[in-house]
Scaffold this active site. Structure first.
Site, PDB file in Angstrom:
ATOM      1  N   ASN A  10       0.725  -1.195  -0.041  1.00  0.00           N
ATOM      2  CA  ASN A  10      -0.160  -0.202   0.028  1.00  0.00           C
ATOM      3  C   ASN A  10       1.018   1.487   0.429  1.00  0.00           C
ATOM      4  O   ASN A  10       1.265   1.574   1.263  1.00  0.00           O
ATOM      5  CB  ASN A  10      -1.025   0.342   0.977  1.00  0.00           C
ATOM      6  N   LYS A  17       3.174   0.766   2.971  1.00  0.00           N
ATOM      7  CA  LYS A  17       3.345  -0.119   3.883  1.00  0.00           C
ATOM      8  C   LYS A  17       3.395  -1.820   3.260  1.00  0.00           C
ATOM      9  O   LYS A  17       2.962  -1.047   1.945  1.00  0.00           O
ATOM     10  CB  LYS A  17       1.221  -0.392   5.017  1.00  0.00           C
ATOM     11  N   ARG A  91      -2.727  -2.258  -3.398  1.00  0.00           N
ATOM     12  CA  ARG A  91      -4.509  -1.179  -3.242  1.00  0.00           C
ATOM     13  C   ARG A  91      -3.950   0.037  -4.349  1.00  0.00           C
ATOM     14  O   ARG A  91      -2.689   0.735  -4.667  1.00  0.00           O
ATOM     15  CB  ARG A  91      -4.258  -0.802  -1.776  1.00  0.00           C
ATOM     16  N   HIS A 180     -12.947   2.613  -0.433  1.00  0.00           N
ATOM     17  CA  HIS A 180     -12.740   1.042   0.859  1.00  0.00           C
ATOM     18  C   HIS A 180     -13.945   0.624   0.386  1.00  0.00           C
ATOM     19  O   HIS A 180     -13.888  -0.421   1.445  1.00  0.00           O
ATOM     20  CB  HIS A 180     -13.085   2.206   2.130  1.00  0.00           C
ATOM     21  N   LEU A 209     -14.828   3.208   9.738  1.00  0.00           N
ATOM     22  CA  LEU A 209     -14.225   4.963  10.438  1.00  0.00           C
ATOM     23  C   LEU A 209     -12.625   4.539  10.931  1.00  0.00           C
ATOM     24  O   LEU A 209     -11.764   4.213  11.891  1.00  0.00           O
ATOM     25  CB  LEU A 209     -15.174   5.332  12.209  1.00  0.00           C
ATOM     26  N   GLY A 210     -12.101   5.359   9.680  1.00  0.00           N
ATOM     27  CA  GLY A 210      -9.963   5.206  10.075  1.00  0.00           C
ATOM     28  C   GLY A 210     -10.377   6.824  10.186  1.00  0.00           C
ATOM     29  O   GLY A 210     -10.768   7.661  10.359  1.00  0.00           O
ATOM     30  N   GLY A 212      -9.462   7.751   6.940  1.00  0.00           N
ATOM     31  CA  GLY A 212     -10.379   7.891   6.203  1.00  0.00           C
ATOM     32  C   GLY A 212     -11.568   7.495   6.276  1.00  0.00           C
ATOM     33  O   GLY A 212     -11.548   6.796   7.641  1.00  0.00           O
ATOM     34  N   ARG A 241      -9.824  15.275   6.395  1.00  0.00           N
ATOM     35  CA  ARG A 241     -10.824  15.452   4.625  1.00  0.00           C
ATOM     36  C   ARG A 241     -12.132  16.572   5.287  1.00  0.00           C
ATOM     37  O   ARG A 241     -12.779  15.507   6.047  1.00  0.00           O
ATOM     38  CB  ARG A 241     -11.136  15.114   4.060  1.00  0.00           C
ATOM     39  N   GLU A 333     -13.683   0.130  15.272  1.00  0.00           N
ATOM     40  CA  GLU A 333     -12.819  -0.749  16.372  1.00  0.00           C
ATOM     41  C   GLU A 333     -12.609  -0.584  17.568  1.00  0.00           C
ATOM     42  O   GLU A 333     -13.008  -1.602  17.739  1.00  0.00           O
ATOM     43  CB  GLU A 333     -12.323  -2.144  15.800  1.00  0.00           C
ATOM     44  N   GLU A 384      -8.044  -5.101   5.228  1.00  0.00           N
ATOM     45  CA  GLU A 384      -7.993  -4.877   3.585  1.00  0.00           C
ATOM     46  C   GLU A 384      -6.302  -5.790   3.169  1.00  0.00           C
ATOM     47  O   GLU A 384      -7.046  -6.191   2.193  1.00  0.00           O
ATOM     48  CB  GLU A 384      -8.092  -3.386   3.452  1.00  0.00           C
TER      49      GLU A 384
HETATM   50  P1  AMP Z   1      -7.107   3.474  10.488  1.00  0.00           P
HETATM   51  O1  AMP Z   1      -6.902   4.798   9.794  1.00  0.00           O
HETATM   52  O2  AMP Z   1      -8.268   2.584  10.082  1.00  0.00           O
HETATM   53  O3  AMP Z   1      -5.463   3.030  11.206  1.00  0.00           O
HETATM   54  O4  AMP Z   1      -8.098   4.136  12.024  1.00  0.00           O
HETATM   55  C1  AMP Z   1      -6.589   5.051  12.672  1.00  0.00           C
HETATM   56  C2  AMP Z   1      -7.839   5.814  13.557  1.00  0.00           C
HETATM   57  O5  AMP Z   1      -8.441   4.730  14.255  1.00  0.00           O
HETATM   58  C3  AMP Z   1      -6.531   7.350  13.863  1.00  0.00           C
HETATM   59  O6  AMP Z   1      -7.349   8.822  14.091  1.00  0.00           O
HETATM   60  C4  AMP Z   1      -6.284   6.329  15.807  1.00  0.00           C
HETATM   61  O7  AMP Z   1      -6.116   7.455  16.559  1.00  0.00           O
HETATM   62  C5  AMP Z   1      -7.541   5.922  15.736  1.00  0.00           C
HETATM   63  N1  AMP Z   1      -7.813   5.003  16.272  1.00  0.00           N
HETATM   64  C6  AMP Z   1      -6.906   3.609  16.909  1.00  0.00           C
HETATM   65  N2  AMP Z   1      -7.151   3.244  18.243  1.00  0.00           N
HETATM   66  C7  AMP Z   1      -8.109   3.996  18.801  1.00  0.00           C
HETATM   67  C8  AMP Z   1      -8.242   4.112  20.279  1.00  0.00           C
HETATM   68  N3  AMP Z   1      -7.970   2.691  20.848  1.00  0.00           N
HETATM   69  N4  AMP Z   1      -9.439   5.183  21.020  1.00  0.00           N
HETATM   70  C9  AMP Z   1      -9.438   5.658  20.073  1.00  0.00           C
HETATM   71  N5  AMP Z   1      -9.065   6.350  17.835  1.00  0.00           N
HETATM   72  C10 AMP Z   1      -8.125   4.874  17.848  1.00  0.00           C
END
Ligand code: AMP
Length: 400
Positions: A10, A17, A91, A180, A209-210, A212, A241, A333, A384
């Protein structure tokens, strides 16, 4: 020699990554991340089992980054030739109108992905850097491009179409593509499997919810709505964004603030969302500020939750009957508070979270609603890389 494995890449603008995966079992054999490519103090962090190996120094480009990662494979005692790599899965963010299946990469495919640069200027050119680098380093291993837009290719016309001039839209391939997709597809399949339900009869809303963020409505395994559009800018509030805004804001910034298109692009993609509202795009740090009563962080959080609830409501109506609402990715998550606030007060819609289940920390798929909640609410970890690895194998088998 190890059994057949897939190396998943990626590539971002200054990062890369990678994960070496066994596609059948899902076992992660090794993984790593190259960061700050092209800057001083670049790093490679390589993990294999409990061991980590690190490089810190100068890395000029993506190819050099991969070379360093390969050195760390050797440092960890494993020659890449012994890893049984049958494919490299990449990706690729935008498939445009043409690519909606995992595609074995050749020169023509590279040229065609290049032509999509206008649709995804921030993403596709850097995804190609990864493809080109690995083709140099592992010339005998086929590369497969897996597109983030693919799952949403068959969105119903009424969901894929913007209400703009038809001829202009056709001339420039303007439609809602959705992103996504690999995650939405994987998570929705996992949900059906976890619930022991027939995917054909399951209606679900997936909330990815990440950093992005996107939502989708999936009816019987097929997406009928999703929140991202022509680009990954539309929809939910994200780390940097804006998500949905009045398109008039763009013209207004041009006229009133004298900004050019690249400046507006940078503002909406990199200086907006949570970061734009409170200077913080990491959700963990944001939550700490909210808990400490910081007003900017609190407003950012409230805007985020408000938008999320708006999409859940819209998608419940789109689906007519909702069986499951699924939270996934870093925030989905892990942030119990987001799940609580997103689902609060929806008992009249058949949604009832179980506070203890929701607050329990786990990395596993799990139900977080009460047993008598009409809608089952779940946390399903996304993966993913594994989905890309499996789709890469399928694409190669289809070609054989
Ligand atoms: P991703 O793009 O799926 O890797 O998600 C990244 C986002 O998940 C970042 O904003 C992190 O701060 C958030 N995140 C990861 N672990 C936690 C947690 N335990 N509590 C709240 N947000 C989290």
């Amino acid at each position: 020699m190890a059994s057949d494995t897939v190396l998943v890449l990626n590539a971002g603008s200054s990062s890369l990554k990678y994960q070496l995966v066994q596609p059948d079992s899902g076992e992660v054999i090794a993984s790593g991340v190259v960061e700050r490519i092209g800057e001083s103090g670049a790093t490679v962090k390589h993990r294999r089992g409990d061991e980590t190996h690190e490089f810190v120094g100068k890395i000029a480009d993506h190819q050099e980054g991969l070379e360093k990662a390969f050195e760390l494979f050797r440092e960890a005692g494993h020659d890449l030739a012994e890893e049984g790599i049958t494919a490299v899965g990449h990706r690729v963010v935008h498939g445009g109108p043409k690519f909606y299946r995992p595609t074995v990469v050749d020169d023509e495919v590279i040229a065609e992905i290049n032509e999509l640069e206008d649709l995804a200027p921030l993403h596709n050119p850097v995804n190609l850097l990864g493809i080109e680098a690995i083709r140099e380093l592992l010339p005998d291993v086929p590369s497969v491009a897996v597109f983030d837009t693919a799952f949403f290719h068959d969105l119903p016309d009424h969901a894929a179409t913007y209400a703009i001039d038809k001829d202009l839209a056709e001339a420039h391939d303007i439609r809602r593509y959705g992103f996504h997709g690999t995650s939405h597809e994987y998570v929705s399949q996992q949900t059906a499997e976890f619930l022991g339900a027939d995917p054909e009869s399951l209606n679900q809303i997936v909330l990815h919810l990440g950093n992005g963020a996107s939502a989708s409505a999936i009816e019987g395994g097929r997406p009928v709505e999703t929140s991202m559009g022509l680009t990954p800018l539309e929809g939910l509030v994200m780390g940097t964004r804006s998500g949905d805004i009045d398109p008039g804001v763009v013209m207004y910034l041009r006229r009133a603030a004298g900004m050019d298109v690249d400046e507006i692009d940078a503002v909406l993609n990199r200086q907006s969302g949570l970061k734009g509202l409170c200077g913080e795009n990491d959700f963990r740090a944001l939550t700490e500020r909210v808990e400490a009563g910081d007003p900017d962080a609190t407003l950012a959080y409230n805007v985020y939750i408000h938008r999320l609830r708006k999409y859940v409501g819209a998608y419940m109506v789109t689906l007519g009957r909702t069986d499951a609402i699924v939270f996934t990715a870093g925030v989905g998550e892990n942030a119990a508070r987001v799940r609580t606030d997103a689902m609060a007060g929806l008992e009249n819609f058949g949604i009832q979270l179980d506070a203890e289940r929701n607050n329990s920390k786990s990395r596993e798929a799990r139900v977080i609603s009460t047993d008598d909640s009409a809608v089952t609410v779940l946390v399903i970890p996304t993966n993913e890389e594994l989905a890309i690895a499996r789709q890469s194998v399928t694409a190669l088998e289809a070609r054989a």
